[in-house]
Enzyme design. Structure first.
Site, short mmCIF file in Angstrom:
data_model
loop_
_atom_site.label_atom_id
_atom_site.label_comp_id
_atom_site.label_asym_id
_atom_site.label_seq_id
_atom_site.Cartn_x
_atom_site.Cartn_y
_atom_site.Cartn_z
N ASP A 79 0.86 -1.18 0.00
CA ASP A 79 0.00 0.00 0.00
C ASP A 79 0.89 1.23 0.00
O ASP A 79 2.05 1.19 0.48
CB ASP A 79 -0.91 0.01 1.23
CG ASP A 79 -1.89 1.19 1.18
OD1 ASP A 79 -2.75 1.21 0.29
OD2 ASP A 79 -1.77 2.10 2.03
N GLU A 92 1.02 5.66 0.59
CA GLU A 92 0.40 6.94 0.97
C GLU A 92 1.05 8.00 0.09
O GLU A 92 2.26 7.93 -0.18
CB GLU A 92 0.60 7.24 2.45
CG GLU A 92 0.00 6.19 3.39
CD GLU A 92 -1.51 6.02 3.24
OE1 GLU A 92 -2.16 6.96 2.76
OE2 GLU A 92 -2.02 4.95 3.59
N HIS A 146 -5.21 4.11 7.24
CA HIS A 146 -4.61 5.14 6.40
C HIS A 146 -3.14 5.37 6.73
O HIS A 146 -2.59 6.45 6.47
CB HIS A 146 -5.39 6.46 6.46
CG HIS A 146 -6.74 6.37 5.83
ND1 HIS A 146 -6.94 6.08 4.50
CD2 HIS A 146 -7.98 6.53 6.37
CE1 HIS A 146 -8.23 6.07 4.24
NE2 HIS A 146 -8.89 6.32 5.35
N ASP A 149 -2.62 -0.40 6.55
CA ASP A 149 -3.49 -0.83 5.45
C ASP A 149 -2.92 -2.04 4.73
O ASP A 149 -3.68 -2.88 4.23
CB ASP A 149 -3.69 0.32 4.46
CG ASP A 149 -4.63 1.39 5.00
OD1 ASP A 149 -5.15 1.20 6.11
OD2 ASP A 149 -4.84 2.41 4.31
#
Length: 686
Positions: A495, A497, A638, A643
């Site tokens: 994942d 960000e 998040h 995640d």
């Protein structure tokens, strides 16, 4: 294409509507022709139109009621049963959602409750019976984790099945962490290892052990190894066990000694021969010192230089090894504390080469002499970096030592036994001296050791136990990943960000995390968690979501390095992500710049969820976490790693449900999820 329950029900009602309209049409046709009057045609047509609309409306209404109160609850009940049976979800079935199905919902809830109780009872029984075995297993793992050599078990195709923490630290690089299932030759040159492996396979003696020397891929490190074929090999007769020891320093030390000896012969030999020639050529048979003064001074200076270099070479040899200053200080503290000698420690995070046992014995000997004969107060050991050396200073409250007193202590055996190793001998072996110092009522003695190296904090994801999966020895090997069984593949779940949602407008990654799944389970310790400097300010709105600020990434690695490290970490694995097109867009745009390609198959948990739960459900990560009973603290939502871990658990549970439906191979999974591609609208399922 397989049609679901609700689709088949819809087709059933469509068939009823068409049948009813057809029956009406046939009836009106016969009625019109029986009457035989053209004036009745308009009336028959009007009746037909009204009747058709009425039939369609009635059938559609009945279908809607059937779909809402029967078909959809039946479909929800079906996937609820599947996930509780195959994905280990413990939540009770909500019977109210299927209240129009009569006793079916309550019966299903009762069945899953009984299943859960039986499963828990069985788990408790198994846990009790295996507790002792698990304890013994953990002890063995910890014993193997930090044995001095690196230990690896590999398949006959040279894929890693077992490694200990020493192997992880020895072979891992920033861009090539050691991982289960990866090829050994990602970390070592293959020439010597292949040759030794072939010799063992051709050997007529079972249990033969072959020693060898190999290099790291860049050639900067030399490793001494021992290899033998594995006895309990899971059906892979070519599997082998290998131990490795880093001998780079030893080889360099021997090379320095050889060079020193060669230089002694080259530099001293000619001068000695010249002196001998002069002595033989003297007329009266006597040696003129004045005539040979220059040669003697030159020889003396060279011998002093060579002696100094020889002292430094002695420090390179066995049993000298890098020793952590904190470990040495802790060992001395334990010895003195056992006799109630007040002792404090202040040791820096550095290492130096020494014989740890002899050095601790020396410091213990001096500390006891100071405590008893000098009547000192609290002793304090300080180890710090001074220039290119480590200063070891033993201080105390009390009088300073006279040089004669210190010399007497240094001449004594450190263990108190006659003929034992003296403190002077230990100092000479380490090419150092112990000198008194300090001021009145605050005295000390100190010595210097070199070379030194800084000790960095061990990363949190470094394994301190063995990592293994012996089932990999018998795992089916497929030449094409698409044809492989889904449990025979390695997966990298990840994942990101980011600064925003639009990579094409310049948004960049600020954090990337990934974990590996091998043989159907997540591998502890095999993870990637990187803060990334995006090269642009992070908007406050984005920081409010993922918590990453400009200050946090100021000294972080670049986007290019992060993408390159992830590419290496994911090599040879299936990539898994939630709403994968969004995350992959940030990676793919760097391919041309870095000269890499992400050729991995990609699975998206949004599509997997649709294949399991149908299109009528929501497929956001929060919905899946709640629906599948995944434990994800709200503080981790998040964040890249939070995640990632949630997505990994969701993927494992969805995979189990698909396997229960007979979907066993990767190409079957890809075919199943392709039906739901329209769900992937950027950001809609985050």
């Amino acid at each position: 294409m397989r049609i679901g329950l609700r689709g088949r029900v819809l087709l059933f009602f469509v068939a009823i509507a068409f049948g009813s309209v057809a029956a009406l049409g046939i009836g009106l046709w016969f009625g019109y022709h029986r009457q035989g009057s053209p004036d009745m045609l308009n009336a028959f047509v009007q009746v037909a139109v009204v009747a058709v609309f009425g039939i369609v409306a009635l059938v559609a209404g009945i279908w809607l009621l059937f779909d809402t109160y029967l078909a959809r609850p039946m479909e929800q009940l079906a996937w609820a049963l599947r996930v509780r049976t195959h994905a280990d979800v413990a939540d009770e079935i909500d019977a109210a959602q299927a209240r129009y199905l009569g006793d079916l919902a309550e019966a299903a809830a009762s069945a899953t409750e009984t299943l859960s109780k039986n499963r828990n009872s069985l788990a408790e029984t198994v846990a009790r019976e295996t507790a002792r075995l698990a304890s013994d297993k953990n002890k063995l793992e910890h014993l193997l984790s930090d044995v001095p050599p690196a230990v690896l078990l590999c398949t006959g195709r040279h894929h890693i099945v077992f490694y200990n923490s020493v192997a992880h630290r020895m072979l891992s690089g920033p861009k090539t962490p050691v991982c289960l299932g990866k090829n050994l030759f990602d970390y070592l040159n293959d020439g010597a290892i292949r040759q030794v492996h072939q010799r063992l396979l051709e050997s007529a003696l079972p249990g033969s052990i072959v020693e060898f020397v190999c290099n790291s891929p860049c050639g900067s490190r030399r490793l001494a190894g021992r290899m033998r074929l594995a006895r309990d090999n899971g059906g892979d007769a070519a599997a082998y066990v290998m131990t490795l020891r880093d001998v780079t320093g030893e080889v360099e030390a021997y090379a320095r000694r050889d060079a020193l000896l060669s230089e002694i012969f080259e530099r001293v030999g000619p001068t000695v021969r010249a002196l001998a020639a002069r002595i033989g050529a003297d007329d009266d048979g006597t040696l003129s010192l004045a005539a040979m003064k220059d040669e003697i001074e030159w020889l003396d200076a060279n011998l002093a230089d060579l002696a100094s270099r020889f002292d430094s070479c002695r420090v390179d040899g066995w049993p000298m090894a890098p020793v952590d200053a904190r470990e040495l200080a802790a060992s001395l503290h334990r010895l003195l504390s056992s006799d109630d000698i007040p002792f404090a420690v202040d040791a820096s995070a550095l290492a130096f080469r020494c014989n740890a046992f002899d050095m601790v014995s020396l410091l213990d000997h001096i500390a006891r002499k100071v405590a008893v004969e000098a009547n000192a107060g609290e002793l304090r050991l300080v180890i710090r970096e001074v220039g290119d050396a480590a200063e070891i200073r033993l201080g105390w409250q009390g009088r300073a030592l006279a040089e004669s007193e210190l010399e007497r202590w240094l001449a004594e055996p450190v263990d108190g036994s006659p003929g034992g190793l003296s403190a002077n001998a230990i100092l000479a072996a380490h090419a150092t001296t112990l000198a008194p110092g300090g001021e009145k009522e605050n005295a000390s003695v100190s010595l210097f050791l070199r070379p030194i190296q800084q000790r960095e904090a061990t990363p949190a994801d470094t394994p301190f136990s063995v990592v293994y999966d012996f089932d990999l020895l018998s795992r089916e090997q497929s030449e094409r990943m698409a044809e492989a069984r889904i449990d025979d593949l390695a997966y990298v779940v990840f994942d990101t960000e980011t600064t925003g949602l639009f990579p094409e407008r310049g948004d960049e990654i600020v954090q990337i995390a990934a974990v590996r799944i091998v043989n159907g389970r997540r591998v502890p310790g095999e993870a990637l968690d990187l803060l990334v400097n995006p090269g642009r300010p992070i908007p406050r709105a984005s920081s409010a979501i993922h918590g990453v600020t400009d200050a946090m990434v100021a000294d972080a690695i670049s986007v290019q390095e992060a993408v390159e490290r992830f590419h290496s970490f994911a090599e040879g694995a299936v990539i898994v992500a939630h709403n994968a097109p969004f995350d992959m867009a940030f990676l793919s745009r760097r391919e041309a710049e870095l000269g890499i390609r992400f050729v991995n198959p990609i699975l998206d948990t949004v599509l997997l969820s649709a294949a399991v739960f149908g299109l009528s459900e929501n497929h956001t990560l929060d919905d899946l976490v709640n629906r599948l009973g995944v434990d994800l603290p709200s503080s981790q939502r998040h964040t890249a790693m939070g995640d990632t871990l949630a997505t990994a658990e969701v993927f494992l549970k969805l995979k189990q449900v698909l396997q229960a439906r007979g979907i066993e191979r990767l190409n079957e999974v890809l075919t199943e999820v392709k039906r739901y591609d329209r769900l992937l609208q950027a950001g809609s399922q985050r």
